[in-house]
Write a protein that holds these residues in place. Structure first.
Motif, PDB file in Angstrom:
ATOM      1  N   ASN A 321      23.174  28.745  77.181  1.00 20.68           N
ATOM      2  CA  ASN A 321      22.382  29.035  75.991  1.00 20.68           C
ATOM      3  C   ASN A 321      23.356  29.478  74.909  1.00 20.68           C
ATOM      4  O   ASN A 321      23.929  30.556  75.007  1.00 20.68           O
ATOM      5  CB  ASN A 321      21.378  30.162  76.272  1.00 20.68           C
ATOM      6  CG  ASN A 321      20.469  29.831  77.439  1.00 20.68           C
ATOM      7  OD1 ASN A 321      19.419  29.256  77.262  1.00 20.68           O
ATOM      8  ND2 ASN A 321      20.909  30.167  78.653  1.00 20.68           N
ATOM      9  N   HIS A 322      23.569  28.631  73.917  1.00 24.62           N
ATOM     10  CA  HIS A 322      24.587  28.889  72.892  1.00 24.62           C
ATOM     11  C   HIS A 322      23.933  29.589  71.700  1.00 24.62           C
ATOM     12  O   HIS A 322      23.096  29.017  71.017  1.00 24.62           O
ATOM     13  CB  HIS A 322      25.216  27.549  72.489  1.00 24.62           C
ATOM     14  CG  HIS A 322      26.223  27.652  71.397  1.00 24.62           C
ATOM     15  ND1 HIS A 322      26.880  26.569  70.894  1.00 24.62           N
ATOM     16  CD2 HIS A 322      26.709  28.714  70.699  1.00 24.62           C
ATOM     17  CE1 HIS A 322      27.717  26.940  69.934  1.00 24.62           C
ATOM     18  NE2 HIS A 322      27.617  28.235  69.792  1.00 24.62           N
ATOM     19  N   ALA A 323      24.332  30.838  71.477  1.00 22.09           N
ATOM     20  CA  ALA A 323      23.720  31.649  70.427  1.00 22.09           C
ATOM     21  C   ALA A 323      24.734  31.960  69.326  1.00 22.09           C
ATOM     22  O   ALA A 323      25.940  31.883  69.534  1.00 22.09           O
ATOM     23  CB  ALA A 323      23.208  32.953  71.021  1.00 22.09           C
ATOM     24  N   MET A 326      25.775  38.034  64.267  1.00 25.72           N
ATOM     25  CA  MET A 326      26.869  38.893  63.828  1.00 25.72           C
ATOM     26  C   MET A 326      26.444  40.356  63.804  1.00 25.72           C
ATOM     27  O   MET A 326      25.251  40.660  63.836  1.00 25.72           O
ATOM     28  CB  MET A 326      27.419  38.436  62.482  1.00 25.72           C
ATOM     29  CG  MET A 326      26.422  38.364  61.362  1.00 25.72           C
ATOM     30  SD  MET A 326      27.062  37.436  59.934  1.00 25.72           S
ATOM     31  CE  MET A 326      28.577  38.301  59.595  1.00 25.72           C
ATOM     32  N   THR A 327      27.435  41.235  63.755  1.00 26.32           N
ATOM     33  CA  THR A 327      27.192  42.675  63.809  1.00 26.32           C
ATOM     34  C   THR A 327      26.096  43.082  62.821  1.00 26.32           C
ATOM     35  O   THR A 327      25.208  43.877  63.153  1.00 26.32           O
ATOM     36  CB  THR A 327      28.501  43.428  63.481  1.00 26.32           C
ATOM     37  OG1 THR A 327      29.506  42.960  64.376  1.00 26.32           O
ATOM     38  CG2 THR A 327      28.334  44.925  63.641  1.00 26.32           C
ATOM     39  N   GLU A 328      26.168  42.528  61.613  1.00 24.76           N
ATOM     40  CA  GLU A 328      25.221  42.913  60.567  1.00 24.76           C
ATOM     41  C   GLU A 328      23.812  42.393  60.854  1.00 24.76           C
ATOM     42  O   GLU A 328      22.874  42.687  60.125  1.00 24.76           O
ATOM     43  CB  GLU A 328      25.693  42.371  59.207  1.00 24.76           C
ATOM     44  CG  GLU A 328      26.977  43.002  58.688  1.00 24.76           C
ATOM     45  CD  GLU A 328      28.248  42.288  59.168  1.00 24.76           C
ATOM     46  OE1 GLU A 328      28.194  41.630  60.230  1.00 24.76           O
ATOM     47  OE2 GLU A 328      29.273  42.396  58.492  1.00 24.76           O
ATOM     48  N   GLY A 417      29.467  34.778  55.466  1.00 26.92           N
ATOM     49  CA  GLY A 417      30.878  34.368  55.485  1.00 26.92           C
ATOM     50  C   GLY A 417      31.102  33.157  56.376  1.00 26.92           C
ATOM     51  O   GLY A 417      32.225  32.718  56.556  1.00 26.92           O
ATOM     52  N   ASP A 418      30.022  32.612  56.927  1.00 26.98           N
ATOM     53  CA  ASP A 418      30.128  31.378  57.709  1.00 26.98           C
ATOM     54  C   ASP A 418      29.705  30.204  56.835  1.00 26.98           C
ATOM     55  O   ASP A 418      28.878  30.352  55.924  1.00 26.98           O
ATOM     56  CB  ASP A 418      29.207  31.435  58.944  1.00 26.98           C
ATOM     57  CG  ASP A 418      29.761  32.359  60.016  1.00 26.98           C
ATOM     58  OD1 ASP A 418      30.989  32.468  60.128  1.00 26.98           O
ATOM     59  OD2 ASP A 418      28.954  32.990  60.732  1.00 26.98           O
ATOM     60  N   VAL A 419      30.264  29.050  57.132  1.00 24.46           N
ATOM     61  CA  VAL A 419      29.898  27.820  56.432  1.00 24.46           C
ATOM     62  C   VAL A 419      29.229  26.927  57.460  1.00 24.46           C
ATOM     63  O   VAL A 419      29.766  26.734  58.557  1.00 24.46           O
ATOM     64  CB  VAL A 419      31.163  27.162  55.842  1.00 24.46           C
ATOM     65  CG1 VAL A 419      30.831  25.812  55.234  1.00 24.46           C
ATOM     66  CG2 VAL A 419      31.796  28.091  54.811  1.00 24.46           C
ATOM     67  N   THR A 434      34.200  31.394  55.281  1.00 25.45           N
ATOM     68  CA  THR A 434      34.815  31.753  53.995  1.00 25.45           C
ATOM     69  C   THR A 434      35.652  33.017  54.186  1.00 25.45           C
ATOM     70  O   THR A 434      36.554  33.276  53.416  1.00 25.45           O
ATOM     71  CB  THR A 434      33.753  32.027  52.910  1.00 25.45           C
ATOM     72  OG1 THR A 434      32.894  33.068  53.382  1.00 25.45           O
ATOM     73  CG2 THR A 434      32.923  30.800  52.606  1.00 25.45           C
ATOM     74  N   LYS A 435      35.345  33.811  55.211  1.00 26.64           N
ATOM     75  CA  LYS A 435      36.103  35.043  55.442  1.00 26.64           C
ATOM     76  C   LYS A 435      37.470  34.690  56.026  1.00 26.64           C
ATOM     77  O   LYS A 435      37.557  33.806  56.887  1.00 26.64           O
ATOM     78  CB  LYS A 435      35.324  36.010  56.329  1.00 26.64           C
ATOM     79  CG  LYS A 435      34.595  35.377  57.484  1.00 26.64           C
ATOM     80  CD  LYS A 435      33.515  36.297  58.042  1.00 26.64           C
ATOM     81  CE  LYS A 435      32.747  35.601  59.165  1.00 26.64           C
ATOM     82  NZ  LYS A 435      31.511  36.248  59.521  1.00 26.64           N
ATOM     83  N   ASP A 436      38.497  35.396  55.550  1.00 23.39           N
ATOM     84  CA  ASP A 436      39.852  35.035  55.927  1.00 23.39           C
ATOM     85  C   ASP A 436      40.232  35.760  57.211  1.00 23.39           C
ATOM     86  O   ASP A 436      40.945  36.756  57.201  1.00 23.39           O
ATOM     87  CB  ASP A 436      40.801  35.406  54.786  1.00 23.39           C
ATOM     88  CG  ASP A 436      42.008  34.482  54.774  1.00 23.39           C
ATOM     89  OD1 ASP A 436      42.159  33.724  55.745  1.00 23.39           O
ATOM     90  OD2 ASP A 436      42.787  34.534  53.822  1.00 23.39           O
TER      91      ASP A 436
HETATM   92  P1  AMP Z   1      30.806  39.764  64.962  1.00 21.49           P
HETATM   93  O1  AMP Z   1      30.208  40.504  63.845  1.00 21.49           O
HETATM   94  O2  AMP Z   1      32.130  40.287  65.402  1.00 21.49           O
HETATM   95  O3  AMP Z   1      29.848  39.558  66.079  1.00 21.49           O
HETATM   96  O4  AMP Z   1      31.165  38.304  64.425  1.00 21.49           O
HETATM   97  C1  AMP Z   1      30.204  37.446  63.875  1.00 21.49           C
HETATM   98  C2  AMP Z   1      30.856  36.141  63.519  1.00 21.49           C
HETATM   99  O5  AMP Z   1      31.355  35.500  64.696  1.00 21.49           O
HETATM  100  C3  AMP Z   1      29.968  35.117  62.863  1.00 21.49           C
HETATM  101  O6  AMP Z   1      29.781  35.360  61.488  1.00 21.49           O
HETATM  102  C4  AMP Z   1      30.744  33.832  63.140  1.00 21.49           C
HETATM  103  O7  AMP Z   1      31.838  33.689  62.241  1.00 21.49           O
HETATM  104  C5  AMP Z   1      31.305  34.087  64.530  1.00 21.49           C
HETATM  105  N1  AMP Z   1      30.395  33.523  65.544  1.00 21.49           N
HETATM  106  C6  AMP Z   1      29.454  34.169  66.255  1.00 21.49           C
HETATM  107  N2  AMP Z   1      28.814  33.319  67.089  1.00 21.49           N
HETATM  108  C7  AMP Z   1      29.355  32.091  66.890  1.00 21.49           C
HETATM  109  C8  AMP Z   1      29.115  30.782  67.420  1.00 21.49           C
HETATM  110  N3  AMP Z   1      28.198  30.575  68.354  1.00 21.49           N
HETATM  111  N4  AMP Z   1      29.863  29.764  66.939  1.00 21.49           N
HETATM  112  C9  AMP Z   1      30.817  29.973  66.001  1.00 21.49           C
HETATM  113  N5  AMP Z   1      31.095  31.174  65.471  1.00 21.49           N
HETATM  114  C10 AMP Z   1      30.372  32.225  65.897  1.00 21.49           C
END
Ligand code: AMP
Length: 543
Positions: A321-323, A326-328, A417-419, A434-436
């Motif tokens: 199950n691919h989810a 992010m923390t926020e 910050g994701d595309v 977009t986040k570095d």
């Molecule tokens: P974090 O706040 O440390 O959990 O990081 C969240 C970020 O991890 C997201 O904004 C994505 O950039 C990356 N991320 C989380 N899940 C995936 C996924 N299934 N595929 C690609 N990137 C992911």
């Protein structure tokens, strides 16, 4: 016209008091840092949570106070989640993988009053102590017999609980009261705090439990390898008691062999974690030539799982199950469960779908926009910056107005910050960011921080840190550097120069010297061009 229904505040402690009543045979199994397996049922957990709440009050902790944890996944950490939020204080989970500088920053920024630590992390705290708030009390999560020798003034967890009453008059809190604080380094600059509330946490629990309907719930045995110090173990410590599942906590040993043994011995059916953890388990499954018997499902997220990894588990009858989240976002945004028709597809077609980052959970809205903020179609082709909105998503960062101001669009949506692109059927595909940042083993490395530290070396004129694909860690940092003169420092010399500011695993793996770095029109290093230039570069581990 208003509805005529009661309005009771959503409250985290209600999850555990409910579980103690409705699911008394379920609970928490923990591989302890003391080296053994510990078991407690939800009623036993509630009794100890009540004792802990009394102990916290005796330490002077009250509503709104921040109480930190530096701990592995285990029952005492679970107890802290409930006792701290139950009395209206805030459980601040600290990621022990952060560099010392970042840990010092967040403990001071959060103004933690008490810090609970596993034995493992006492040496780290000894080194950090001079930089932490003077009044901070430190409690070691063990009994008297296992207390470590240390120059620090340490309290003992089990002694604090001893003799305390096993029930507690839980206060009725406003549901918007803060419950937990988790700093993300998944942004540039200092770590930023996502401050969850009772309401957002309970709603997140409902949201995800509904999405994973048949996989969580009554009598199921679930393994969170995802840490309690990283976004509340994706909400499992709340979802498991709510739905009547048992939590199997892995403690400090997260290698393939330890996980296999625990999954096998405890008959774990559903395991949650980042891809790098599952690479270890997969290697162990291959070595033993069979799956752990009860394991049917895994939830993979936090970084993109490689197609080959999804295929390897699916071929062995374990459903991936691919989810994404992010923390926020508390953190789950998409859940990755598939309809039966998708599960029944031939492998390659199924992988085409499972490689995407799932579909949104109820209550999480997604939009993609162009650089002007115009919404782009969900046609699977159009690619834009991903924004999210919902009751489980941060509305600001904790005590950080500058970061908060930059993170939301004019309509109040949070910029991930994701595309990404989104297909007409709602499947999310993360295409870039977009986040570095570089994400290694599910944890962040700031390329900008690394670059700034490296260019302070006198022999380096300019430098870019880029993410290079890695079979185990997903991504690893590699430096592309321009020398200021004839001398070209070795990788070891560069690492030695920056080591004060970074954790070991955040150090670059290689340095490639070039004559000049490509620049964008706005005078920034063009990471896009660099990634192109690096086309046939191979990480040292693969040579
Ligand atoms: P974090 O706040 O440390 O959990 O990081 C969240 C970020 O991890 C997201 O904004 C994505 O950039 C990356 N991320 C989380 N899940 C995936 C996924 N299934 N595929 C690609 N990137 C992911």
């Amino acid at each position: 016209m208003q509805g005529l229904m009661m309005n009771r505040p959503l409250s985290i402690i209600d999850i555990l008091t409910y579980a103690a009543e409705a699911h008394p045979a379920e609970g928490i199994v923990s591989a302890r840092t003391e080296g053994d397996i510990h078991r407690e049922t939800y009623p036993e957990a509630l009794a100890r949570v009540s004792q802990l709440a009394h102990a916290l009050a005796a330490l002077g902790i009250g509503e709104g106070d921040r109480v930190a944890t530096l701990a592995w996944n285990g029952y005492r950490h679970f107890e802290l989640y409930y006792a701290i939020s139950g009395i209206g204080a805030v459980c601040h989970t600290i990621n022990p993988r952060l560099a010392a500088e970042q840990m010092i920053y967040i403990v001071n920024h959060a103004e933690d009053r008490v810090l609970f630590t596993d034995i493992t992390f006492v040496p780290i705290l000894e080194a950090l102590r001079p930089h932490l708030p003077e009044a901070l009390r430190i409690v070691v999560m063990t009994d008297r017999a296992h207390m470590p020798d240390s120059p620090l003034d340490l309290l003992c967890y089990e002694e604090l609980l001893d003799g305390q009453p096993t029930d507690y008059p839980w206060p009725e809190l406003d549901e918007n009261t803060a419950s937990a604080l988790c700093y993300t380094s998944g942004t540039t600059g200092n770590p930023k705090g996502a401050l969850y509330s009772h309401r957002s946490t309970v709603l997140h629990s409902f949201t995800v439990a509904v999405s994973l309907l048949q996989k969580l719930g009554l009598g199921k045995r679930i393994l969170p390898v995802v840490p309690l110090f990283h976004v509340n173990a994706w909400g499992l410590p709340y979802m498991a008691p709510m739905t009547g599942a048992t939590l199997v906590m892995p403690g400090a040993h997260l290698d393939g062999k330890s996980l296999y043994d625990l999954i096998e011995a405890e008959r774990v059916e559903f395991a949650w974690g980042v891809p790098s953890v599952w690479m270890g388990l997969l290697a162990e499954i291959k070595a033993r030539g069979r799956n752990p018997e009860a394991l049917t499902d895994m939830l993979v997220g936090g970084a993109a799982p490689p197609r080959s990894m999804i295929a390897a588990f699916e071929e062995r009858g374990i459903c991936v199950n691919h989810a994404w989240g992010m923390t926020e976002m508390s953190p789950i945004g998409t859940h990755g469960t598939q309809p039966p028709a998708v599960e029944a597809l031939p492998l390659e077609q199924k992988l085409d779908i499972k490689q995407r980052a799932g579909r949104r959970a109820f209550g999480v809205e997604l939009k993609i926009t162009d650089p002007e903020g115009t919404r782009m179609p969900h046609d699977g082709e159009a690619t834009g910056e991903l924004f999210v909105r919902g009751n489980t998503i941060a509305s600001a960062y904790f005590n950080d107005a500058a970061a908060s101001a930059k993170s939301f669009d004019a309509e109040g949506w949070f910029a991930t910050g994701d595309v990404a692109s989104i297909s007409p059927e709602g499947y999310l595909t993360i295409r870039d960011r977009t986040k570095d940042l570089i994400k290694s083993g599910g944890e962040w490395i700031s390329s900008i921080d690394l670059e700034n530290a490296v260019v302070s070396h006198p022999a380096v004129a300019a430098c870019a840190a880029v993410a290079v694909p890695h079979p185990k860690w997903g991504e690893r940092p590699v430096l592309i550097a321009v020398a200021s003169g004839e001398a070209r420092p070795t990788l070891d010399e560069i690492c030695d120069h920056v080591k004060e500011h970074f954790a070991k695993w955040q150090m670059p793996d290689d340095v490639v010297w070039v004559d000049a770095l490509p620049m964008t029109a706005t005078g920034k290093i063009s990471k896009l061009t660099l990634r192109g230039t690096l086309g046939d570069y191979v990480h040292p581990d693969l040579r």
